[in-house]
Design a protein around this motif. Structure first.
Motif, mmCIF file in Angstrom:
data_model
loop_
_atom_site.group_PDB
_atom_site.id
_atom_site.type_symbol
_atom_site.label_atom_id
_atom_site.label_comp_id
_atom_site.label_asym_id
_atom_site.label_seq_id
_atom_site.Cartn_x
_atom_site.Cartn_y
_atom_site.Cartn_z
ATOM 1 N N THR A 56 0.819 -1.217 0.000
ATOM 2 C CA THR A 56 0.000 0.000 0.000
ATOM 3 C C THR A 56 0.851 1.264 0.000
ATOM 4 O O THR A 56 0.379 2.319 -0.452
ATOM 5 C CB THR A 56 -0.956 0.015 1.203
ATOM 6 N N HIS A 57 2.110 1.183 0.460
ATOM 7 C CA HIS A 57 2.971 2.372 0.413
ATOM 8 C C HIS A 57 3.419 2.688 -1.008
ATOM 9 O O HIS A 57 4.030 3.750 -1.245
ATOM 10 C CB HIS A 57 4.199 2.190 1.311
ATOM 11 N N ALA A 58 3.111 1.797 -1.965
ATOM 12 C CA ALA A 58 3.503 1.995 -3.354
ATOM 13 C C ALA A 58 2.291 2.203 -4.252
ATOM 14 O O ALA A 58 2.321 1.898 -5.448
ATOM 15 C CB ALA A 58 4.318 0.801 -3.842
ATOM 16 N N LEU A 59 1.203 2.709 -3.687
ATOM 17 C CA LEU A 59 -0.030 2.969 -4.425
ATOM 18 C C LEU A 59 -0.475 4.418 -4.238
ATOM 19 O O LEU A 59 -0.236 5.020 -3.190
ATOM 20 C CB LEU A 59 -1.154 2.060 -3.935
ATOM 21 N N ALA A 60 -1.146 4.939 -5.252
ATOM 22 C CA ALA A 60 -1.816 6.237 -5.134
ATOM 23 C C ALA A 60 -3.143 6.147 -5.876
ATOM 24 O O ALA A 60 -3.240 5.496 -6.923
ATOM 25 C CB ALA A 60 -0.959 7.355 -5.721
ATOM 26 N N VAL A 61 -4.148 6.794 -5.341
ATOM 27 C CA VAL A 61 -5.486 6.770 -5.935
ATOM 28 C C VAL A 61 -5.535 7.706 -7.137
ATOM 29 O O VAL A 61 -4.946 8.799 -7.127
ATOM 30 C CB VAL A 61 -6.537 7.167 -4.891
ATOM 31 N N LEU A 62 -6.250 7.272 -8.181
ATOM 32 C CA LEU A 62 -6.398 8.064 -9.397
ATOM 33 C C LEU A 62 -7.730 8.803 -9.421
ATOM 34 O O LEU A 62 -8.776 8.219 -9.106
ATOM 35 C CB LEU A 62 -6.341 7.164 -10.630
ATOM 36 N N PRO A 63 -7.714 10.063 -9.823
ATOM 37 C CA PRO A 63 -8.979 10.768 -10.050
ATOM 38 C C PRO A 63 -9.593 10.307 -11.374
ATOM 39 O O PRO A 63 -8.906 9.716 -12.227
ATOM 40 C CB PRO A 63 -8.548 12.239 -10.124
ATOM 41 N N ASP A 64 -10.854 10.605 -11.577
ATOM 42 C CA ASP A 64 -11.532 10.182 -12.803
ATOM 43 C C ASP A 64 -10.905 10.789 -14.053
ATOM 44 O O ASP A 64 -11.024 10.230 -15.145
ATOM 45 C CB ASP A 64 -13.017 10.569 -12.745
ATOM 46 N N THR A 65 -10.232 11.938 -13.902
ATOM 47 C CA THR A 65 -9.691 12.644 -15.062
ATOM 48 C C THR A 65 -8.363 12.074 -15.559
ATOM 49 O O THR A 65 -7.871 12.493 -16.617
ATOM 50 C CB THR A 65 -9.495 14.120 -14.730
ATOM 51 N N VAL A 66 -7.769 11.129 -14.827
ATOM 52 C CA VAL A 66 -6.495 10.533 -15.243
ATOM 53 C C VAL A 66 -6.741 9.080 -15.604
ATOM 54 O O VAL A 66 -7.079 8.260 -14.742
ATOM 55 C CB VAL A 66 -5.427 10.644 -14.138
ATOM 56 N N ASP A 67 -6.596 8.744 -16.888
ATOM 57 C CA ASP A 67 -6.888 7.394 -17.348
ATOM 58 C C ASP A 67 -5.750 6.440 -16.992
ATOM 59 O O ASP A 67 -4.633 6.861 -16.649
ATOM 60 C CB ASP A 67 -7.124 7.386 -18.854
ATOM 61 N N SER A 68 -6.027 5.155 -17.101
ATOM 62 C CA SER A 68 -5.072 4.136 -16.686
ATOM 63 C C SER A 68 -3.807 4.130 -17.541
ATOM 64 O O SER A 68 -2.717 3.849 -17.044
ATOM 65 C CB SER A 68 -5.732 2.750 -16.719
ATOM 66 N N ALA A 69 -3.931 4.417 -18.834
ATOM 67 C CA ALA A 69 -2.754 4.394 -19.705
ATOM 68 C C ALA A 69 -1.752 5.463 -19.295
ATOM 69 O O ALA A 69 -0.551 5.195 -19.161
ATOM 70 C CB ALA A 69 -3.176 4.582 -21.161
ATOM 71 N N ARG A 70 -2.216 6.680 -19.089
ATOM 72 C CA ARG A 70 -1.293 7.737 -18.662
ATOM 73 C C ARG A 70 -0.749 7.444 -17.265
ATOM 74 O O ARG A 70 0.435 7.688 -16.984
ATOM 75 C CB ARG A 70 -1.984 9.095 -18.680
ATOM 76 N N ALA A 71 -1.581 6.908 -16.395
ATOM 77 C CA ALA A 71 -1.128 6.601 -15.045
ATOM 78 C C ALA A 71 -0.035 5.551 -15.042
ATOM 79 O O ALA A 71 0.972 5.666 -14.321
ATOM 80 C CB ALA A 71 -2.311 6.139 -14.192
ATOM 81 N N ALA A 72 -0.195 4.505 -15.863
ATOM 82 C CA ALA A 72 0.799 3.437 -15.896
ATOM 83 C C ALA A 72 2.152 3.929 -16.386
ATOM 84 O O ALA A 72 3.192 3.338 -16.072
ATOM 85 C CB ALA A 72 0.303 2.301 -16.788
ATOM 86 N N ALA A 73 2.159 5.000 -17.155
ATOM 87 C CA ALA A 73 3.408 5.557 -17.668
ATOM 88 C C ALA A 73 4.169 6.370 -16.629
ATOM 89 O O ALA A 73 5.294 6.810 -16.897
ATOM 90 C CB ALA A 73 3.120 6.432 -18.893
#
Length: 307
Positions: free
Chosen positions: A97-114
């Motif tokens: 859990t120390h290596a996770l951050a919650v995503l807002p609806d405006t940030v899609d999974s593809a950009r987040a994974a990058a």
């Protein structure tokens, strides 16, 4: 049983699908259904001679399907970006859990994974360099994922940045972000207050010669895969009192930096450069192209059902 990608040891097809038991998270881990993952060029090197038990995959985004038993971290149903130690190229992965951050609806999974490895590296690298407002900075090996993030963040912080890329095409986006782009270290117009060096080989001593007296060179990679040779007497003839500092990004927790990166993307201050998006059935081909520098910026693979 669930699918995951495992190393093959074959340079032409570095990974293949295999069936594996569903990951079982520990008390401080959440189980994430992976929607997207992004390989890093360093991982392509590890896949050439994979160690026993190695499961690639450090940059992922997806959905929490089982919250951590100790109550830490995101709730079930949360969209997240994560940086597990390994094993992220799979349908499910257990992530501390120390290596996770919650995503807002405006940030899609593809950009987040990058974001994770390259973004955390860029943030921590720039912290190591210190305040950059009004300072002259040289960045080598600038066309990869780290280079794009460093360029955008450094220019945004007020640095006068020169980026070294192998070809004009690979430097186009960096120029748009505000960098002066050159294609060999010798062409960079020094002296520089800070050099961020990531290629090794002959580039490091060439870049070192362009540091101002009392300046800083931060060595954070060896993408050329060529060892560095420094001549002491050449150093004596160069700038005086230069500091050479080794840098490695690793060190938990990663969650706060991931949250900072997500916030920058959400507020249109950081723009992941994704050179390829493909279904994860194309991972092997993508890894080869990434290794051979045929992809500018990041590559992202989609497992299906991304948002």
């Amino acid at each position: 049983m669930r699918r995951r990608l495992i190393p093959t040891g074959d340079a032409a097809r570095p990974v293949a699908f295999a069936e594996a038991p569903k990951a079982v998270p520990g008390p401080t881990e959440a189980l994430v259904k992976v929607e997207a993952f992004a390989p890093n060029r360093g991982e392509t090197f590890l896949l050439e001679h994979p160690r026993p038990g190695y499961l690639p995959g450090k940059d992922i985004a997806g959905l929490v399907v089982q919250a951590a038993a100790d109550g830490s971290g995101p709730d079930i149903g949360s969209r997240v970006v994560g940086h597990p130690a390994q094993g992220g190229w799979a349908e499910y992965v257990a992530v501390p859990t120390h290596a996770l951050a919650v995503l807002p609806d405006t940030v899609d999974s593809a950009r987040a994974a990058a974001l994770p490895l390259a973004g955390i590296t860029a943030l921590r690298l720039l912290r190591t360099a210190g305040s950059l407002a009004g300072r002259r900075v040289l960045l080598t090996g600038a066309s990869g994922g780290v280079g794009h993030y460093v360029t955008e963040l450094a220019v945004g912080a007020g640095a006068e940045l020169t980026a070294v890329t192998a070809t004009p095409v690979r430097g186009e986006r960096l120029a748009e972000l505000g960098a002066q782009v050159v294609h060999e270290v010798a062409a960079a117009q020094g002296p520089f207050d800070v050099v961020l060096e990531s290629t090794g080989g002959p580039d490091l001593p060439a870049a070192l010669a362009k540091v101002r007296p009392g300046g800083l060179l931060v060595w954070f990679g060896q993408a050329s895969r060529t060892p560095v040779t420094l001549d002491f007497f050449d150093l004596l003839g160069g700038p005086e009192g230069v500091t050479i500092q080794h840098f490695h990004y690793a060190g938990a927790p990663y969650g706060p930096d991931l949250a900072a990166l997500v916030s920058l993307v959400e507020h249109d201050r950081l723009h992941p450069e994704i050179g390829r998006t493909a279904p994860w059935a194309q991972t092997a081909d993508t890894l080869v192209d990434l290794r051979e520098r045929r992809i500018r910026g990041k590559a992202v693979l989609l497992t299906g059902g991304t948002r």
